[in-house]
Design an enzyme around this catalytic site. Structure first.
Site, PDB file in Angstrom:
ATOM      1  N   PRO A   9       0.790  -1.231   0.000  1.00  0.00           N
ATOM      2  CA  PRO A   9       0.000   0.000   0.000  1.00  0.00           C
ATOM      3  C   PRO A   9       0.823   1.282   0.000  1.00  0.00           C
ATOM      4  O   PRO A   9       1.864   1.373   0.660  1.00  0.00           O
ATOM      5  CB  PRO A   9      -0.821  -0.099   1.301  1.00  0.00           C
ATOM      6  CG  PRO A   9      -0.097  -1.078   2.152  1.00  0.00           C
ATOM      7  CD  PRO A   9       0.549  -2.047   1.207  1.00  0.00           C
ATOM      8  N   ASN A  10       0.331   2.222  -0.766  1.00  0.00           N
ATOM      9  CA  ASN A  10       0.863   3.588  -0.883  1.00  0.00           C
ATOM     10  C   ASN A  10       2.146   3.673  -1.705  1.00  0.00           C
ATOM     11  O   ASN A  10       2.615   4.771  -1.995  1.00  0.00           O
ATOM     12  CB  ASN A  10       1.087   4.223   0.508  1.00  0.00           C
ATOM     13  CG  ASN A  10      -0.190   4.252   1.313  1.00  0.00           C
ATOM     14  OD1 ASN A  10      -1.202   4.766   0.830  1.00  0.00           O
ATOM     15  ND2 ASN A  10      -0.184   3.699   2.498  1.00  0.00           N
ATOM     16  N   ARG A  17       5.042  10.829  -2.752  1.00  0.00           N
ATOM     17  CA  ARG A  17       4.759  10.607  -1.333  1.00  0.00           C
ATOM     18  C   ARG A  17       6.010  10.856  -0.485  1.00  0.00           C
ATOM     19  O   ARG A  17       7.048  10.221  -0.705  1.00  0.00           O
ATOM     20  CB  ARG A  17       4.326   9.150  -1.187  1.00  0.00           C
ATOM     21  CG  ARG A  17       4.241   8.651   0.215  1.00  0.00           C
ATOM     22  CD  ARG A  17       4.211   7.129   0.246  1.00  0.00           C
ATOM     23  NE  ARG A  17       3.987   6.692   1.589  1.00  0.00           N
ATOM     24  CZ  ARG A  17       4.286   5.480   2.039  1.00  0.00           C
ATOM     25  NH1 ARG A  17       4.799   4.590   1.238  1.00  0.00           N
ATOM     26  NH2 ARG A  17       4.055   5.173   3.289  1.00  0.00           N
ATOM     27  N   TYR A  22      11.121   8.796   0.856  1.00  0.00           N
ATOM     28  CA  TYR A  22      11.026   7.758  -0.181  1.00  0.00           C
ATOM     29  C   TYR A  22      11.598   8.170  -1.540  1.00  0.00           C
ATOM     30  O   TYR A  22      11.593   7.368  -2.475  1.00  0.00           O
ATOM     31  CB  TYR A  22       9.567   7.303  -0.324  1.00  0.00           C
ATOM     32  CG  TYR A  22       9.010   6.719   0.957  1.00  0.00           C
ATOM     33  CD1 TYR A  22       9.513   5.530   1.468  1.00  0.00           C
ATOM     34  CD2 TYR A  22       7.990   7.365   1.664  1.00  0.00           C
ATOM     35  CE1 TYR A  22       9.027   4.993   2.649  1.00  0.00           C
ATOM     36  CE2 TYR A  22       7.490   6.832   2.850  1.00  0.00           C
ATOM     37  CZ  TYR A  22       8.008   5.653   3.336  1.00  0.00           C
ATOM     38  OH  TYR A  22       7.532   5.118   4.509  1.00  0.00           O
ATOM     39  N   GLU A  95      12.372  -9.672   1.973  1.00  0.00           N
ATOM     40  CA  GLU A  95      11.636  -8.488   2.437  1.00  0.00           C
ATOM     41  C   GLU A  95      12.488  -7.252   2.172  1.00  0.00           C
ATOM     42  O   GLU A  95      13.683  -7.235   2.494  1.00  0.00           O
ATOM     43  CB  GLU A  95      11.362  -8.615   3.940  1.00  0.00           C
ATOM     44  CG  GLU A  95      10.720  -7.360   4.541  1.00  0.00           C
ATOM     45  CD  GLU A  95      10.472  -7.493   6.041  1.00  0.00           C
ATOM     46  OE1 GLU A  95      10.398  -8.619   6.555  1.00  0.00           O
ATOM     47  OE2 GLU A  95      10.350  -6.440   6.680  1.00  0.00           O
ATOM     48  N   ARG A 104      13.207   4.188  12.593  1.00  0.00           N
ATOM     49  CA  ARG A 104      11.958   4.944  12.592  1.00  0.00           C
ATOM     50  C   ARG A 104      11.080   4.582  13.810  1.00  0.00           C
ATOM     51  O   ARG A 104      11.607   4.115  14.819  1.00  0.00           O
ATOM     52  CB  ARG A 104      11.237   4.727  11.252  1.00  0.00           C
ATOM     53  CG  ARG A 104      12.087   5.237  10.063  1.00  0.00           C
ATOM     54  CD  ARG A 104      11.397   5.061   8.728  1.00  0.00           C
ATOM     55  NE  ARG A 104      10.206   5.914   8.638  1.00  0.00           N
ATOM     56  CZ  ARG A 104       9.301   5.794   7.657  1.00  0.00           C
ATOM     57  NH1 ARG A 104       9.467   4.884   6.711  1.00  0.00           N
ATOM     58  NH2 ARG A 104       8.252   6.591   7.631  1.00  0.00           N
TER      59      ARG A 104
HETATM   60  C1  DQA Z   1       8.241   1.035   3.847  1.00  0.00           C
HETATM   61  C2  DQA Z   1       8.345   1.239   5.361  1.00  0.00           C
HETATM   62  C3  DQA Z   1       6.996   1.017   6.009  1.00  0.00           C
HETATM   63  O1  DQA Z   1       7.103   1.185   7.414  1.00  0.00           O
HETATM   64  C4  DQA Z   1       6.008   2.026   5.472  1.00  0.00           C
HETATM   65  O2  DQA Z   1       4.730   1.795   6.025  1.00  0.00           O
HETATM   66  C5  DQA Z   1       5.944   2.069   3.994  1.00  0.00           C
HETATM   67  C6  DQA Z   1       7.186   1.919   3.234  1.00  0.00           C
HETATM   68  C7  DQA Z   1       9.577   1.337   3.147  1.00  0.00           C
HETATM   69  O3  DQA Z   1       9.739   0.888   2.011  1.00  0.00           O
HETATM   70  O4  DQA Z   1      10.433   2.032   3.694  1.00  0.00           O
HETATM   71  O5  DQA Z   1       4.914   2.319   3.398  1.00  0.00           O
HETATM   72  O6  DQA Z   1       7.942  -0.327   3.612  1.00  0.00           O
END
Ligand code: DQA
Length: 137
Positions: A9-10, A17, A22, A95, A104
């Site tokens: 997501p996102n 974003r 990012y 992952e 974070r």
């Molecule tokens: C993320 C880190 C996650 O905590 C966050 O919710 C994201 C992006 C990253 O790629 O740094 O949406 O997975």
């Protein structure tokens, strides 16, 4: 070799974003550069904001592909279902996170994916995906 990159997501908003975290590149542009760099790898890309769709794609590729690179984004920290899917398939899963989740918030310190993953790569920006591809080669 068949490798899929699965974004949660996102991550469709990459480039727009929170660019200070990012970056400013879109994933689509970055994916093209990966395809150009790893010509011997059959790379596929899938993104969804929907938890069940991420589970479905893991089931779809998980007995056929040589590797999956999974950035489950926020679902990393919440989804028992995605963690179980990673455990239930044969395809090894790496992952990946763009940001260094360990530097974070506390809620980002939990991963339901990591215990079932081949490995975890976090904090190298979009380069994290390239490092994950290299880990399969
Ligand atoms: C993320 C880190 C996650 O905590 C966050 O919710 C994201 C992006 C990253 O790629 O740094 O949406 O997975």
């Amino acid at each position: 070799m068949k490798i899929i990159i699965i974004n949660g997501p996102n991550l469709n908003l990459l480039g727009k974003r929170e660019p200070e975290i990012y970056g400013t590149a879109t994933f689509e542009d970055y994916f093209i550069s990966l395809q150009e760099k790893f010509t011997a790898v059959e790379l596929t890309y899938f993104q969804s904001n929907i938890e069940g769709e991420l589970i479905d794609i893991l089931h779809e590729v998980g007995f056929e592909y040589d590797g999956a690179i999974l950035n489950a984004a926020a679902y990393t920290h919440t989804s028992v279902g995605i963690g179980d899917a990673v455990k239930g398939i044969n395809t090894p899963v790496v992952e990946v996170h763009i940001s260094n989740v360990h530097a974070r918030e506390d809620f980002r310190q939990t991963s339901f994916i990591a215990p079932n993953a081949k490995g975890v790569i976090a904090g190298f920006g979009l380069k994290s995906y390239e490092l994950a591809i290299q880990s399969f080669l």
